[in-house]
Design a protein around this motif. Structure first.
Motif, short mmCIF file in Angstrom:
data_model
loop_
_atom_site.label_atom_id
_atom_site.label_comp_id
_atom_site.label_asym_id
_atom_site.label_seq_id
_atom_site.Cartn_x
_atom_site.Cartn_y
_atom_site.Cartn_z
N HIS A 131 1.05 -0.95 0.03
CA HIS A 131 0.17 -0.09 0.43
C HIS A 131 0.80 0.65 0.11
CE1 HIS A 131 -3.90 -2.13 1.77
NE2 HIS A 131 -3.35 -2.96 0.56
N LEU A 136 -2.18 -2.34 -4.43
CA LEU A 136 -3.29 -2.60 -3.53
C LEU A 136 -2.69 -4.61 -4.19
CD1 LEU A 136 -6.81 -0.52 -3.83
CD2 LEU A 136 -4.97 -0.35 -1.90
N HIS A 166 -9.91 -0.10 -11.87
CA HIS A 166 -10.92 1.11 -10.97
C HIS A 166 -11.60 0.22 -9.40
CE1 HIS A 166 -14.15 3.11 -13.19
NE2 HIS A 166 -14.31 3.75 -12.12
N GLY A 193 -9.91 -0.06 -1.24
CA GLY A 193 -8.29 1.05 -1.15
C GLY A 193 -8.40 -0.22 0.26
N SER A 196 -10.43 -2.62 1.51
CA SER A 196 -11.05 -3.79 1.17
C SER A 196 -9.48 -4.79 1.35
CB SER A 196 -10.55 -3.50 -0.76
OG SER A 196 -11.31 -2.42 -0.62
#
Length: 395
Positions: A131, A136, A166, A193, A196
């Motif tokens: 991150h 991700l 995305h 993000g 998640s």
């Protein structure tokens, strides 16, 4: 040397040997690096589509793979090379021969709470590094966590993140990732993000400690519905179960942060689980709600989900189709048992929830009792149509 090893040669350097595994997004091979004289793992990525779509996918792969390659971390797979060859992209990485966590559970049984927490700390530290690099993972699950000879964990299979857009979906409408490990915001076409990935880590920890995932229902439709709307079934007792339930909150903002999670897991490893409550919970917990208040809150959430598609249902089935979102009697409505409308549902049918079909813009699953159907709403509402169903959810 190449001729003596035999097999397909990628980019005049990597000689493919046996296939280690294959999935929807790629095939992994054991290979020999002829230049550096070492064994490596080579992943052949399967980019969906062709032409401009495939080129865009490849650019995402290159961008995110470069970000991952810059990460130097004990629990993140080392990426050695990126090769464009034979019309595709190949990722050359460290070979970890110890198998995955899912194989470990199948062969040796469940992990203890302390072992599970220790694995959680290792994967969490890997995710923190990823991150921080601006990437991700999007598919954290036991099959994507490998074990080195010393038993330490290695997070791998980042290609799936790079191939996704995305929303976390492929350009052809397939689900990127495993539905039972997906965060609900990804199924709802909301931005993903770091939280998640932490949700997926929570599902992973649940599987390691109990052998079950909290939302598995046997098929994609029912599992996706469970992830998006149903409470998790966490068959893990004690402090570890509390941590997992916190991670599985439907609201990403209510999940513990990485730092909070690290403290909670470390307390389990250290044998001081009494610190978990103070670590994960807000200083001023919300007041307890009674059953009626909880029912009303749930009704409001369901009402928000289906509002955007009610017009489509009316167009398809006429005003006789009613969305009962307040939790009333499923059998309520017309006492005369009216016949089916053009949606296939009966007039007065209860619409329990509407879920976007992953990867297909304008298409929705409509759940009514024990059945579901698929509807599609194009740019023009008048073009709304039923795609399939009704069919039993258990089908």
């Amino acid at each position: 040397m190449i001729e003596s090893v035999g097999g397909r040669v990628v980019a005049d350097r990597y000689v493919l040997a046996d296939r280690l595994g294959s999935g929807g997004m790629g095939t992994v091979w054991r290979a020999w690096d002829h230049l550096l004289q070492r064994t490596v793992a080579v992943k052949e990525l399967h980019a969906a589509g062709g032409g401009s779509e495939q080129q865009a996918a490849m650019r995402r792969v290159l961008s995110e793979a470069r970000a991952i390659a810059r990460v130097t971390h004990a629990h993140v797979i080392d990426i050695y090379d990126l090769v464009e060859f034979d019309g595709g992209l190949w990722i050359v990485m460290e070979l970890v021969p110890g198998g995955s966590l899912s194989e470990r559970v199948r062969s040796s049984g469940l992990l203890s709470p302390v072992e599970t927490a220790r694995v959680g700390l290792e994967v969490l530290s890997a995710l923190h590094a990823v991150h921080a690099a601006g990437a991700l993972h999007r598919d954290v699950k036991p099959a994507n966590v490998l074990l080195r000879a010393d038993g330490s964990s290695v997070l791998t299979d980042f290609g799936i993140a790079a191939l996704s857009d995305h929303t976390g979906l492929t350009g052809t409408g397939g689900v990127v990732g495993s539905a039972e490990y997906m965060a609900p915001e990804r199924l709802r076409d909301q931005p993903a993000g770091p939280a998640s990935d932490l949700f997926s880590l929570g599902v992973t920890l649940c599987f390691l400690a109990s052998g079950q995932t909290p939302f598995a229902r046997g098929d994609l439709t029912a599992t996706s519905f469970a992830v998006a709307f149903e409470p998790p079934s966490v068959h893990v007792q004690g402090p570890l179960g509390d941590v997992i339930e916190q991670l599985l909150d439907k609201d990403p903002a209510k999940r513990p942060s990485g730092a909070q999670l690290a403290d909670a897991l470390q307390s389990i490893v250290d044998g001081a689980p009494h610190t978990v409550q103070a670590t994960l919970r807000h200083p001023m917990p919300p007041a307890r709600t009674n059953r009626r208040q909880r029912s009303a809150a749930g009704a409001n959430r369901r009402r928000t989900v289906i509002t955007g598609v009610l017009a489509v249902l009316v167009l398809l089935g006429g005003t006789g189709v009613t969305a009962y979102v307040a939790g009333g009697d499923p059998g309520s409505g017309s006492p005369n048992q009216p016949g089916p409308t053009s949606t296939g549902l009966h007039a007065g049918s209860r619409v329990d929830a509407v879920v976007p079909v992953p990867g297909v813009r304008g298409r929705f699953w409509v759940f009514s009792g024990s059945e579901y159907m698929v509807i599609e709403a194009g740019a023009d509402p008048a073009s709304a149509r039923r795609v399939s169903g009704p069919a039993p959810i258990a089908q």
